[in-house]
Design a protein around this motif. Structure first.
Motif, short mmCIF file in Angstrom:
data_model
loop_
_atom_site.label_atom_id
_atom_site.label_comp_id
_atom_site.label_asym_id
_atom_site.label_seq_id
_atom_site.Cartn_x
_atom_site.Cartn_y
_atom_site.Cartn_z
N LEU A 82 0.83 -1.20 0.00
CA LEU A 82 0.00 0.00 0.00
C LEU A 82 0.86 1.26 0.00
CD1 LEU A 82 -2.76 -1.04 2.57
CD2 LEU A 82 -3.14 -0.49 0.15
N ALA A 83 1.91 1.27 0.83
CA ALA A 83 2.78 2.44 0.92
C ALA A 83 3.48 2.72 -0.41
CB ALA A 83 3.81 2.24 2.03
N ARG A 84 3.91 1.66 -1.09
CA ARG A 84 4.57 1.86 -2.39
C ARG A 84 3.63 2.50 -3.39
NH1 ARG A 84 7.47 -4.12 -2.50
NH2 ARG A 84 9.37 -3.53 -1.33
N ARG A 85 2.35 2.16 -3.32
CA ARG A 85 1.38 2.77 -4.24
C ARG A 85 1.05 4.20 -3.81
NH1 ARG A 85 -1.28 -2.39 -3.98
NH2 ARG A 85 -3.02 -1.54 -2.77
N HIS A 86 0.92 4.42 -2.51
CA HIS A 86 0.53 5.74 -2.02
C HIS A 86 1.65 6.77 -2.14
CE1 HIS A 86 -2.68 3.80 0.82
NE2 HIS A 86 -3.10 3.88 -0.42
N VAL A 87 2.89 6.33 -1.92
CA VAL A 87 4.03 7.27 -1.89
C VAL A 87 5.14 6.74 -2.80
CG1 VAL A 87 5.43 8.73 -0.36
CG2 VAL A 87 3.43 7.56 0.56
N PRO A 88 4.95 6.81 -4.11
CA PRO A 88 5.93 6.21 -5.03
C PRO A 88 7.30 6.88 -5.00
CG PRO A 88 4.27 7.47 -6.23
CD PRO A 88 3.79 7.38 -4.82
N GLN A 89 7.36 8.11 -4.50
CA GLN A 89 8.65 8.81 -4.45
C GLN A 89 9.51 8.38 -3.27
OE1 GLN A 89 5.63 10.00 -3.69
NE2 GLN A 89 5.71 12.09 -2.90
N ALA A 90 8.97 7.53 -2.38
CA ALA A 90 9.74 7.01 -1.24
C ALA A 90 10.05 5.53 -1.49
CB ALA A 90 8.95 7.18 0.06
N ARG A 91 10.90 4.97 -0.64
CA ARG A 91 11.27 3.55 -0.73
C ARG A 91 10.71 2.82 0.48
NH1 ARG A 91 16.61 1.44 1.40
NH2 ARG A 91 16.52 -0.80 1.05
N PHE A 92 10.10 1.67 0.26
CA PHE A 92 9.54 0.88 1.35
C PHE A 92 9.95 -0.58 1.21
CE2 PHE A 92 6.68 4.45 0.61
CZ PHE A 92 6.57 4.98 1.89
N GLU A 93 10.30 -1.20 2.33
CA GLU A 93 10.71 -2.59 2.36
C GLU A 93 10.07 -3.31 3.53
OE1 GLU A 93 12.40 -3.82 -0.05
OE2 GLU A 93 13.14 -1.99 -1.03
N VAL A 94 9.94 -4.63 3.40
CA VAL A 94 9.40 -5.45 4.49
C VAL A 94 10.55 -5.84 5.42
CG1 VAL A 94 8.21 -7.59 5.08
CG2 VAL A 94 7.59 -6.36 2.99
N ALA A 95 10.43 -5.49 6.69
CA ALA A 95 11.45 -5.85 7.67
C ALA A 95 10.94 -5.58 9.08
CB ALA A 95 12.75 -5.08 7.44
N ASP A 96 11.41 -6.36 10.02
CA ASP A 96 11.20 -6.11 11.44
C ASP A 96 12.27 -5.10 11.88
OD1 ASP A 96 11.37 -6.28 14.30
OD2 ASP A 96 10.48 -8.28 14.25
N MET A 97 11.84 -4.02 12.50
CA MET A 97 12.82 -2.98 12.88
C MET A 97 13.93 -3.52 13.75
SD MET A 97 10.86 -0.59 15.73
CE MET A 97 9.32 -0.37 14.85
N ARG A 98 13.63 -4.55 14.52
CA ARG A 98 14.64 -5.12 15.42
C ARG A 98 15.77 -5.80 14.66
NH1 ARG A 98 10.26 -8.33 18.94
NH2 ARG A 98 9.62 -8.71 16.78
N ALA A 99 15.54 -6.14 13.39
CA ALA A 99 16.56 -6.84 12.59
C ALA A 99 17.39 -5.88 11.75
CB ALA A 99 15.88 -7.86 11.68
#
Length: 216
Positions: A82-99
């Motif tokens: 959803l974030a990639r579609r909503h904000v294409p000018q940013a970069r989004f990845e799947v990850a647990d912040m703790r890792a």
């Protein structure tokens, strides 16, 4: 899938909620106020780390629209898509912040908007220390969460149709933990928010903006 009484992990929870989360929690005036305070503090094109970016709106969208370089992470693949579609000018990845690992001073801004609530208190303390190291001197950290009363180590309850366990601290303790990490609180806002859903109750919220002292 989880059934009644089963605890939902963060990934399960937000994969299931998807756009419903933004519909219920997307219009939070205090989020806009925190961003309106943050953006004038930034000089040039800031490197911004959004931990638990959700759907990308409104946080990543507003920061990217102001011309800054936003990288967001979330444990939910649904939210990242959803974030990639909503904000294409940013970069989004799947990850647990703790890792995640970054070199000291990698980021000008780090944001955690309600994204540490399903981390244990020990993990939250660890994340605050790591975030402080990742910040460039003179950088800013923005924290939003739901504070818990003194003596409450965690809560289990129904939220948005799921059984969820959350962890937090009293406002004074949060302020102290941010300071213990080496950051200086420059703004604090405590509000109540009513979600646009009958599956979530009115909740207290705290917003802290902190700066990392510049090197003299």
């Amino acid at each position: 899938m989880t059934g009644p009484g089963d605890l939902s992990s963060a990934a399960q929870l937000y994969d299931s909620l998807g756009q419903n989360y933004e519909d219920a929690f997307g219009q939070q005036p205090a989020v806009g106020t925190a961003l309106a305070d943050l953006l004038p503090r930034l000089g040039g094109r800031a490197r911004v780390l959004d931990l638990g970016a959700g759907t990308g709106r409104p946080v990543a969208a507003a920061i990217a629209a102001a011309g800054h370089e936003v990288t967001g992470y979330d444990v939910s693949e649904t939210m990242v898509n959803l974030a990639r579609r909503h904000v294409p000018q940013a970069r989004f990845e799947v990850a647990d912040m703790r890792a995640l690992t970054f070199a000291d001073g990698s980021w000008d801004v780090v944001v955690t908007m309600f994204s540490m609530l399903q981390l244990s208190q020990a993990d939250q303390r660890d994340m605050l220390a790591r975030i402080a190291r990742w910040l460039q001197p003179g950088g800013f950290y923005v924290l939003a969460t739901v504070p818990h009363p003194p003596g409450c180590n965690g809560r289990i309850g129904e939220w948005m149709g799921h059984t969820v366990e959350t962890f937090s601290f009293p406002v004074a303790t949060l302020r102290q933990l941010v300071g213990d990490a080496g950051l200086q609180v420059v703004r604090e806002d405590v509000v109540e928010f009513t979600p646009a859903s009958d599956q979530a109750d009115v909740e207290p919220q705290v917003y802290l903006t902190a700066s990392k002292p510049a090197v003299e």
